[in-house]
Design a protein around this motif. Structure first.
Motif, PDB file in Angstrom:
ATOM      1  N   ALA A 162      38.750   5.802 -27.123  1.00 28.14           N
ATOM      2  CA  ALA A 162      39.164   4.545 -26.485  1.00 28.14           C
ATOM      3  C   ALA A 162      39.979   3.660 -27.427  1.00 28.14           C
ATOM      4  O   ALA A 162      40.916   2.992 -27.001  1.00 28.14           O
ATOM      5  N   GLY A 167      45.937   6.866 -28.846  1.00 25.77           N
ATOM      6  CA  GLY A 167      45.722   6.425 -27.469  1.00 25.77           C
ATOM      7  C   GLY A 167      44.652   7.308 -26.833  1.00 25.77           C
ATOM      8  O   GLY A 167      44.479   8.471 -27.220  1.00 25.77           O
ATOM      9  N   PRO A 168      43.914   6.770 -25.857  1.00 27.86           N
ATOM     10  CA  PRO A 168      42.844   7.538 -25.207  1.00 27.86           C
ATOM     11  C   PRO A 168      43.435   8.749 -24.468  1.00 27.86           C
ATOM     12  O   PRO A 168      44.477   8.630 -23.816  1.00 27.86           O
ATOM     13  N   ASP A 171      44.458   8.277 -20.890  1.00 25.30           N
ATOM     14  CA  ASP A 171      45.705   7.548 -20.669  1.00 25.30           C
ATOM     15  C   ASP A 171      46.912   8.436 -20.980  1.00 25.30           C
ATOM     16  O   ASP A 171      47.926   8.380 -20.283  1.00 25.30           O
ATOM     17  N   LEU A 172      46.822   9.236 -22.037  1.00 30.45           N
ATOM     18  CA  LEU A 172      47.935  10.143 -22.355  1.00 30.45           C
ATOM     19  C   LEU A 172      48.149  11.154 -21.230  1.00 30.45           C
ATOM     20  O   LEU A 172      49.284  11.550 -20.953  1.00 30.45           O
ATOM     21  N   PHE A 174      47.383  10.594 -18.036  1.00 27.11           N
ATOM     22  CA  PHE A 174      47.596   9.925 -16.748  1.00 27.11           C
ATOM     23  C   PHE A 174      48.938  10.277 -16.096  1.00 27.11           C
ATOM     24  O   PHE A 174      48.987  10.570 -14.893  1.00 27.11           O
ATOM     25  N   PRO A 175      50.043  10.273 -16.865  1.00 27.59           N
ATOM     26  CA  PRO A 175      51.314  10.623 -16.210  1.00 27.59           C
ATOM     27  C   PRO A 175      51.300  12.035 -15.621  1.00 27.59           C
ATOM     28  O   PRO A 175      52.020  12.310 -14.659  1.00 27.59           O
ATOM     29  N   GLY A 252      47.197  -1.851 -16.043  1.00 28.06           N
ATOM     30  CA  GLY A 252      47.284  -0.553 -16.707  1.00 28.06           C
ATOM     31  C   GLY A 252      46.709   0.563 -15.859  1.00 28.06           C
ATOM     32  O   GLY A 252      46.310   0.372 -14.704  1.00 28.06           O
ATOM     33  N   PHE A 253      46.660   1.742 -16.460  1.00 30.27           N
ATOM     34  CA  PHE A 253      46.298   2.951 -15.727  1.00 30.27           C
ATOM     35  C   PHE A 253      44.921   2.858 -15.087  1.00 30.27           C
ATOM     36  O   PHE A 253      44.707   3.331 -13.966  1.00 30.27           O
TER      37      PHE A 253
ATOM     38  N   ALA B 162      52.671  -4.324 -14.059  1.00 29.76           N
ATOM     39  CA  ALA B 162      51.322  -4.288 -14.649  1.00 29.76           C
ATOM     40  C   ALA B 162      50.287  -3.682 -13.699  1.00 29.76           C
ATOM     41  O   ALA B 162      49.378  -2.977 -14.135  1.00 29.76           O
ATOM     42  N   PRO B 168      52.182   0.845 -15.561  1.00 29.53           N
ATOM     43  CA  PRO B 168      53.185  -0.021 -16.200  1.00 29.53           C
ATOM     44  C   PRO B 168      54.172   0.828 -17.017  1.00 29.53           C
ATOM     45  O   PRO B 168      53.774   1.768 -17.689  1.00 29.53           O
ATOM     46  N   ASP B 171      53.323   1.520 -20.593  1.00 31.01           N
ATOM     47  CA  ASP B 171      52.281   2.520 -20.827  1.00 31.01           C
ATOM     48  C   ASP B 171      52.829   3.937 -20.609  1.00 31.01           C
ATOM     49  O   ASP B 171      52.488   4.863 -21.340  1.00 31.01           O
ATOM     50  N   PHE B 174      54.681   4.807 -23.661  1.00 30.18           N
ATOM     51  CA  PHE B 174      53.931   4.781 -24.930  1.00 30.18           C
ATOM     52  C   PHE B 174      53.895   6.138 -25.642  1.00 30.18           C
ATOM     53  O   PHE B 174      54.132   6.203 -26.856  1.00 30.18           O
ATOM     54  N   PHE B 253      46.279   1.728 -24.799  1.00 25.15           N
ATOM     55  CA  PHE B 253      47.508   1.663 -25.579  1.00 25.15           C
ATOM     56  C   PHE B 253      47.761   0.274 -26.169  1.00 25.15           C
ATOM     57  O   PHE B 253      48.228   0.137 -27.299  1.00 25.15           O
ATOM     58  N   HIS B 256      47.019  -1.064 -29.720  1.00 24.43           N
ATOM     59  CA  HIS B 256      47.782  -0.627 -30.895  1.00 24.43           C
ATOM     60  C   HIS B 256      49.012  -1.491 -31.154  1.00 24.43           C
ATOM     61  O   HIS B 256      49.885  -1.123 -31.938  1.00 24.43           O
TER      62      HIS B 256
END
Lengths: 267, 267
Positions: A162, A167-168, A171-172, A174-175, A252-253, B162, B168, B171, B174, B253, B256
């Motif tokens: 986290a 980065g978590p 989240d990486l 997510f895309p 955010g995500f 957002a 976003p 993100d 990122f 993200f 950081h």
């Protein structure tokens, strides 16, 4: 069930290669049918370009999405693309397996997505109106199918935690999980991630494959990641921003995950 | 100054092509030297594999990072890779320009990163100890150089806001801005993003190119994104998790990024 594994590693004797072979054996033993798209072995063409259709539709200027639409609708896609689309239609579940290179999937797999995900198949599906904005994010041609990532990385688990510097991992990914898999309708299962690959010895491999085996056994009854469906009322249309009263303080995500309280009240 | 534009669109007459030509003209008129790596025109090989070095180092099994290290150290890299690395060394600033395809860069550009970013050049640099964990995230071979993304997308700005459904834009970018550019040392400037490309008419294009021109004029005095340097004390080593007292309630993200208060007290 029918399972497609799309696999992207250049070395069959790698950790990824071993895990892929393990998955195929394990799934077949359980009575499933498995197809593997081994992208490196297939010498998969990674770059989307005008040669992806047999006949140019537009004029001099190449519009990637319009050419894809025309080729998809008129059976003018190149054969390698058609074969992968047939595997996707056949599959009840799709597993994308790859090493995390520069915090995303290898180019060869990204190129599989770009070329196989045709306009009319994976995007540009359904009507746009006041109530719906295309069939995507929870709807679409792949609705009812399941998908899961199997990912390896050299970094430590803490580096992807986290507050880890990379980065978590959620989240990486997510895309890919939300933007590539949930978008055309897949139910996306939590990923299977292997960290610190250089330290995987025989004992660790035995542990990893046992855990992966259990994940495969549970492929049909694991709860998918609770992404929010686009056309269920959670988003304003056409702005596609989350309704103010949902996850009101979040951006955010993570805002695109349904909360436990909402899930409990869904029909 | 020397500026490298790495450009990834298959159609010269596209919006991306026009913006790329505009950038080159604008920068040259201002007295800069510009090189363009037009990946589609170069027919850039996207997939990293064992053919990327002239001689195999290891045994039968291909380890991508170890082969990259050996080839980089012993002048055994394939010529196309060497040429791009020379451009990177020459450049004071690097612009990556691409259409956002499936929420990331096109495969052909991802493959440029994977193949050009050799072990010893972009990663695997510097000592690992109790105080430092390699020269990365703010240090590295590209320290002192600047980088910026120029990105186009068909989606609306609100979809990437957002609370927009796609996530976003900061993100989504990122993994590229932090993971690919800041990692080997670039100072990363805020991205230039064009939304809803299908609606860009002549008036909108004039406005976009004027704004982009100002961004290029300010390339040397725009404040970079305030990512946290890895080896400055902000992260525990080797866990590489953010110190508890920094952005104490934040995960993801955004944690950081240095906060204004911290920036003000940095020497």
């Amino acid at each position: 069930m029918n399972i497609l594994v799309v696999y992207a590693h250049p070395e069959p004797r790698s950790l990824n290669g071993s895990l892929k072979d393990f998955m195929v054996r394990h799934l077949e033993r359980a009575g499933h049918r498995v197809q593997v798209s081994d992208l490196y072995a297939m010498n998969w063409k990674a770059s989307l370009d005008a040669n992806d259709s047999l006949e140019r539709h537009g004029g001099e200027r190449f519009y990637p999405s319009l050419e894809s639409k025309h080729a998809f609708e008129n059976d003018l896609q190149s054969d390698d693309i058609v074969r992968e689309q047939e595997k996707l239609r056949w599959a009840d579940a799709v597993i994308l397996q790859f090493p995390l290179w520069w915090f995303s999937m290898p180019a060869i797999l990204k190129g599989w997505v770009e070329r196989v995900y045709a306009y009319g198949l994976a995007y540009g599906v359904g009507e746009h109106s006041d109530a719906r904005w295309g069939e995507r994010y929870g709807e679409g041609r792949f609705a009812g199918k399941r998908a899961m990532l199997v990912v390896t990385t050299g970094g430590w688990e803490s580096h992807y935690s986290a507050r880890g510097i990379n980065g978590p991992i959620d989240d990486l990914l997510f895309p890919i999980q939300h933007g590539i898999l949930y978008y055309p309708g897949f139910d996306v299962l939590p990923p299977f991630v292997v960290y610190r690959t250089s330290r995987v010895d025989e004992a660790k491999y035995a542990e990893l494959s046992a855990t992966l085996g259990r994940r495969l056994d549970d492929l049909w009854n694991t709860a998918p990641i609770a992404f929010r469906p686009q056309n269920s009322g959670a988003y304003a249309i056409p702005a596609l921003t989350l309704r103010d009263d949902l996850a009101p303080d979040q951006t955010g995500f993570a805002a695109h995950l349904e909360e436990a309280a909402e899930l409990a009240t869904r029909p």
